[in-house]
Design a protein around this motif. Sequence first.
Motif, PDB file in Angstrom:
ATOM      1  N   HIS A 189       0.829  -1.202   0.000  1.00  0.00           N
ATOM      2  CA  HIS A 189       0.000   0.000   0.000  1.00  0.00           C
ATOM      3  C   HIS A 189       0.868   1.257   0.000  1.00  0.00           C
ATOM      4  O   HIS A 189       1.871   1.326   0.699  1.00  0.00           O
ATOM      5  N   THR A 190       0.443   2.255  -0.761  1.00  0.00           N
ATOM      6  CA  THR A 190       1.163   3.523  -0.805  1.00  0.00           C
ATOM      7  C   THR A 190       0.768   4.376   0.393  1.00  0.00           C
ATOM      8  O   THR A 190      -0.266   4.142   1.034  1.00  0.00           O
ATOM      9  N   ARG A 191       1.587   5.371   0.682  1.00  0.00           N
ATOM     10  CA  ARG A 191       1.258   6.295   1.767  1.00  0.00           C
ATOM     11  C   ARG A 191      -0.038   7.037   1.469  1.00  0.00           C
ATOM     12  O   ARG A 191      -0.803   7.354   2.370  1.00  0.00           O
ATOM     13  N   ALA A 192      -0.300   7.331   0.213  1.00  0.00           N
ATOM     14  CA  ALA A 192      -1.544   8.007  -0.161  1.00  0.00           C
ATOM     15  C   ALA A 192      -2.751   7.125   0.162  1.00  0.00           C
ATOM     16  O   ALA A 192      -3.775   7.612   0.654  1.00  0.00           O
ATOM     17  N   GLU A 193      -2.653   5.837  -0.085  1.00  0.00           N
ATOM     18  CA  GLU A 193      -3.744   4.907   0.211  1.00  0.00           C
ATOM     19  C   GLU A 193      -3.974   4.796   1.718  1.00  0.00           C
ATOM     20  O   GLU A 193      -5.124   4.758   2.183  1.00  0.00           O
ATOM     21  N   ILE A 194      -2.898   4.774   2.479  1.00  0.00           N
ATOM     22  CA  ILE A 194      -3.014   4.676   3.936  1.00  0.00           C
ATOM     23  C   ILE A 194      -3.598   5.969   4.499  1.00  0.00           C
ATOM     24  O   ILE A 194      -4.466   5.948   5.374  1.00  0.00           O
ATOM     25  N   SER A 195      -3.126   7.100   3.980  1.00  0.00           N
ATOM     26  CA  SER A 195      -3.641   8.389   4.418  1.00  0.00           C
ATOM     27  C   SER A 195      -5.130   8.514   4.116  1.00  0.00           C
ATOM     28  O   SER A 195      -5.915   8.981   4.955  1.00  0.00           O
ATOM     29  N   PHE A 196      -5.539   8.091   2.914  1.00  0.00           N
ATOM     30  CA  PHE A 196      -6.955   8.143   2.532  1.00  0.00           C
ATOM     31  C   PHE A 196      -7.789   7.267   3.463  1.00  0.00           C
ATOM     32  O   PHE A 196      -8.877   7.667   3.895  1.00  0.00           O
TER      33      PHE A 196
END
Length: 242
Positions: free
Chosen positions: A125-132
């Motif tokens: 998972h990307t940081r953007a996916e985790i942040s979302f």
Amino acid sequence: MSTSQKEFFHPKVGKYTVVKRKNSKSVRLTIKPGNNISVSIPWYTTYKTATLFVESKKEWIASAIIRQRERDQINSLINKSNPVLKTLNGDIILQKEPANPSCLKKKPIQTTKDNNLTIKYNSSHTRAEISFAAEEALRQKAKEYLPQKVAQLAKKHRFHYNRVYIKKNRSNWGSCSSLGNINLNIHLMRLPEELCDYVIIHELSHLIHRNHGEEFHSLLDHLTKGKSRTLASMLRKYKPIL
């Protein structure tokens, strides 16, 4: 010497450095981690040109700084061994798990236990996916808590509003529309309860006084038992970002 630089200050974006470079052919803006803002300009371009450029781009720069802070904070959170977001009605826990073929490229998984939400993610998972995923969990928490809190405070202080909307804003904690709707930021969930209540009372007060005039502040101060200035000062220490 091939470069020359000066430091300037803008009330909206803070300090920034203007660097004259002999090999530069155009004005270039750079924002690095830590809010390090620099403007590179050709050697024979005036510093005033650079300051006017920053003025014209101030809204974009301010937004970029906030986005940079969000990236820094989510990176810091993910790098912790037991990352937890504390909210007014339970925790949001980020839990890293070993990657396996069955979960690769799928979205982070959210589970609920008691009042806590756990977001399970892995190295795919990307940081953007985790942040979302974290923001969506925060939105869920906000929808469970904030409308009830508005109803409670409105009943206590005899306000009549229309509807409550839960939003994600970078620029404010809340607003009150001309239709009597109360708009609240999901990041209120990460404030101390006293400050969350203050924001809600602030917006409810706009149902009576649409501006920030003397009558509005008098009402707000009355409803907060003389603590409105203190609470406003405390609130300025927080930012509506993840």
